[in-house]
Design a protein around this motif. Sequence first.
Motif, PDB file in Angstrom:
ATOM      1  N   UNK A 113      13.675   5.433 -48.709  1.00  0.00           N
ATOM      2  CA  UNK A 113      12.670   6.382 -48.230  1.00  0.00           C
ATOM      3  C   UNK A 113      12.670   6.488 -46.710  1.00  0.00           C
ATOM      4  N   UNK A 114      12.140   7.559 -46.206  1.00  0.00           N
ATOM      5  CA  UNK A 114      12.216   7.844 -44.773  1.00  0.00           C
ATOM      6  C   UNK A 114      11.443   6.838 -43.935  1.00  0.00           C
ATOM      7  N   UNK A 115      10.388   6.190 -44.464  1.00  0.00           N
ATOM      8  CA  UNK A 115       9.579   5.252 -43.679  1.00  0.00           C
ATOM      9  C   UNK A 115      10.041   3.814 -43.758  1.00  0.00           C
ATOM     10  N   UNK A 116      11.226   3.598 -44.337  1.00  0.00           N
ATOM     11  CA  UNK A 116      11.701   2.219 -44.522  1.00  0.00           C
ATOM     12  C   UNK A 116      11.846   1.487 -43.197  1.00  0.00           C
ATOM     13  N   UNK A 117      12.470   2.131 -42.218  1.00  0.00           N
ATOM     14  CA  UNK A 117      12.683   1.476 -40.925  1.00  0.00           C
ATOM     15  C   UNK A 117      11.361   1.110 -40.265  1.00  0.00           C
ATOM     16  N   UNK A 118      10.369   1.959 -40.373  1.00  0.00           N
ATOM     17  CA  UNK A 118       9.063   1.700 -39.768  1.00  0.00           C
ATOM     18  C   UNK A 118       8.369   0.533 -40.470  1.00  0.00           C
ATOM     19  N   UNK A 119       8.521   0.409 -41.789  1.00  0.00           N
ATOM     20  CA  UNK A 119       7.860  -0.659 -42.526  1.00  0.00           C
ATOM     21  C   UNK A 119       8.493  -2.029 -42.243  1.00  0.00           C
ATOM     22  N   UNK A 165      15.921   0.837 -32.147  1.00  0.00           N
ATOM     23  CA  UNK A 165      15.860   2.309 -32.170  1.00  0.00           C
ATOM     24  C   UNK A 165      16.064   2.787 -33.606  1.00  0.00           C
ATOM     25  N   UNK A 166      15.199   3.677 -34.065  1.00  0.00           N
ATOM     26  CA  UNK A 166      15.306   4.194 -35.432  1.00  0.00           C
ATOM     27  C   UNK A 166      14.661   5.579 -35.472  1.00  0.00           C
ATOM     28  N   UNK A 167      14.775   6.243 -36.607  1.00  0.00           N
ATOM     29  CA  UNK A 167      14.135   7.548 -36.794  1.00  0.00           C
ATOM     30  C   UNK A 167      13.629   7.640 -38.217  1.00  0.00           C
ATOM     31  N   UNK A 210      13.805 -16.797 -33.990  1.00  0.00           N
ATOM     32  CA  UNK A 210      14.926 -16.652 -34.916  1.00  0.00           C
ATOM     33  C   UNK A 210      15.898 -15.590 -34.390  1.00  0.00           C
ATOM     34  N   UNK A 211      17.164 -15.879 -34.511  1.00  0.00           N
ATOM     35  CA  UNK A 211      18.195 -14.906 -34.120  1.00  0.00           C
ATOM     36  C   UNK A 211      18.686 -14.203 -35.390  1.00  0.00           C
ATOM     37  N   UNK A 212      18.390 -12.955 -35.498  1.00  0.00           N
ATOM     38  CA  UNK A 212      18.692 -12.232 -36.745  1.00  0.00           C
ATOM     39  C   UNK A 212      19.500 -10.955 -36.484  1.00  0.00           C
ATOM     40  N   UNK A 213      20.283 -10.955 -35.393  1.00  0.00           N
ATOM     41  CA  UNK A 213      21.014  -9.726 -35.067  1.00  0.00           C
ATOM     42  C   UNK A 213      21.963  -9.316 -36.198  1.00  0.00           C
ATOM     43  N   UNK A 214      22.622 -10.307 -36.766  1.00  0.00           N
ATOM     44  CA  UNK A 214      23.588  -9.986 -37.830  1.00  0.00           C
ATOM     45  C   UNK A 214      22.917  -9.513 -39.102  1.00  0.00           C
ATOM     46  N   UNK A 215      21.602  -9.803 -39.210  1.00  0.00           N
ATOM     47  CA  UNK A 215      20.885  -9.412 -40.422  1.00  0.00           C
ATOM     48  C   UNK A 215      20.195  -8.059 -40.291  1.00  0.00           C
ATOM     49  N   UNK A 216      20.291  -7.444 -39.138  1.00  0.00           N
ATOM     50  CA  UNK A 216      19.618  -6.146 -38.966  1.00  0.00           C
ATOM     51  C   UNK A 216      20.289  -5.085 -39.836  1.00  0.00           C
ATOM     52  N   UNK A 217      19.502  -4.264 -40.544  1.00  0.00           N
ATOM     53  CA  UNK A 217      20.088  -3.199 -41.383  1.00  0.00           C
ATOM     54  C   UNK A 217      20.844  -2.171 -40.530  1.00  0.00           C
ATOM     55  N   UNK A 218      21.734  -1.451 -41.193  1.00  0.00           N
ATOM     56  CA  UNK A 218      22.596  -0.497 -40.481  1.00  0.00           C
ATOM     57  C   UNK A 218      21.838   0.702 -39.938  1.00  0.00           C
ATOM     58  N   UNK A 219      20.639   0.894 -40.449  1.00  0.00           N
ATOM     59  CA  UNK A 219      19.906   2.076 -39.966  1.00  0.00           C
ATOM     60  C   UNK A 219      19.140   1.784 -38.680  1.00  0.00           C
ATOM     61  N   UNK A 220      19.259   0.563 -38.146  1.00  0.00           N
ATOM     62  CA  UNK A 220      18.706   0.253 -36.835  1.00  0.00           C
ATOM     63  C   UNK A 220      19.821   0.308 -35.802  1.00  0.00           C
TER      64      UNK A 220
END
Length: 462
Positions: free
Chosen positions: A50-56, A138-140, A69-79
Motif C-alpha cells: 500500500x502507498x502508506x507503507x513507507x510512512x508507517x 527519503x520516500x514518497x 542499532x545499525x540497520x542500513x542493510x535491513x532498510x527496504x528498497x523503497x527507502x
Amino acid sequence: MEVFRMKKRRLTLTKLFWHYLLTVGISFVCVLLLAFLILMLFIFSNLILPAGTAELQVHELEKALSSGHTIQSELPSYYRWAYFNKDGQIVKDSNLTESSKQKIYEAAKNKEIIIPAFPYNQYHRFLYLPDDSFCVLQYDFSMPYTKKWMQSVLPDFQILLIIFIIASTFLSILFWTKYYAKRLRNDVMVLTSATHKIMEQKLDTPFVNYTKVKEFDETLQAMDMLRSSLFVSLHEQWNMEQQRMREITALVHDLKTPLTVISGNSELLLEENQNISNDELKSIEAILRNTQRMESYLEKLRSVITQKSQNIIRKNVNLKDIFAEWVSMGEELCDTKRIIFETKEPISQDCYIEVESVNRAILNILDNAVRYTNEGGKIYLYADVDYPYLTIVIGDSGTGFNQESIIYACDFFYTDNKSRQSDGHIGMGLYYAKCVAENHQGNLMISNSQIGGVVSLKLKVT
C-alpha cells in the motif's frame, strides 16, 4: 410482425447519441473496475505494498537507530537514505541518484520535510543517532514493489496503472466510435443506394430496405414517395411523347401528299412553258425549289422522330457560291412583300462549314427580317471573312428589337417581344441560328441600327 420489429429498432439521432455516450461511460467504469481488480490482485499476491507503507514503517526505524542499532542493510528498497555527520556532511549513502542525493542534501541543510518533485513529492525523515550524527530517509507516497529487482527495473506501479486506464479507455472509445460510425454508415449507404437508383431512373421497384435511425427512415420514405411520383410522372410523360410522335409522324406523312401535288404541278407548268412569261417562270421555279426544300426538311424531321442518326459533315465551300444561294433565298422571300433586298458580293474565299445547317440558319434570319419589315421596306445581307471567322450580317428597316428582345430573343420559343408580336414566331428561328453559331464555335449577336434590327452570325470557318 415485421412492421413492429422495424419500428421497435428505430432510434432518433438524439437517442443514438445518448446511447453512444452511455456505452462509452459504462466502458470507462468497467475499465476502472478492472484496474481496481488488478490492484487488489497485486496487493493480495504480495507483489506491491500500500502507498502508506513507507510512512508507517519509518517510526520503527527511528526507534532502532535512536537506540544505536545499525540497520542500513535491513532498510527496504523503497527507502533512499544517507548518513550525515554532525557537521552535515554525507558519510554514507544508499541507492541515491544524483537528483535524490541533491534533495536529501537540501533537506538536511534546511531541515525540510517535504520537497516537491515529479511525479511525487519527496518526504524526508531525520533519524538521530547517539553520536549526534543523523540519517535522512527519503520516500514518497507510492505503492512500492515488494521485490528489490522490481523496484529497480519496473516503472512506478501507479504510473503503469494510470497508463493502463488511459490506454484501455482510449481503445474502448475507439471501438465504440467505430461501431456506431459503422451503424450510421450502413444507414447512409441505404440512402445512397436509394439516391443512385433514382439517378439511374430505376423507378419501378420500391425501396424495401430500412434504416435503424428514425430521421434516416423518414428520409428514405420521402425518397420512396419521390421515386413513385417520378415513375408515374415519367410514365405519363413517355406516353404523351409517344402520342406526340405518332401525331407528328402522321402529320409528316400527310404533308408529303400536298407537297407532291405542288411539286408535280410545278413541273408540269415548267414543261408547258410556251405561254408563260418570264416572271411567271421565275415564280414557278421558286415554288419548285421551296417545295424540294420542304421535302428535305420533312425527311429530316422524319429521321429525328425515328431517331435515325444524321451525320452533319463540314466541307469546304466558296463563299461567293454559297452567298449566291443566300441571295436567291432572300430575293424569293422579299418578292412576296415587295421589299428591297440589298446585297454586296463578298470576296471569293474558302469556308469550312456545315452547309445545310448554315443555309437553314440564314433562311430563318431572313424569314424573321421579312416578317417584321413593312411592304416597300429594305433588307440587306452582307458577308465577310476575317480568318478564322466568317461574319454574316442581316439587317432590316423594321421596328427593331426592344431591350428585352435583345436579351431573350434567342431563347427557345421566346415570344414575348412587344415590338414584334404580329404572328408569334419570334424565337424559334433565332434559337436555331444561335445553335448553328455555337456548333461552329461562334456566336449570334442581336442589335439595332438607325433604321431597324440587325442580326450578326459569326462562324469559325477554319
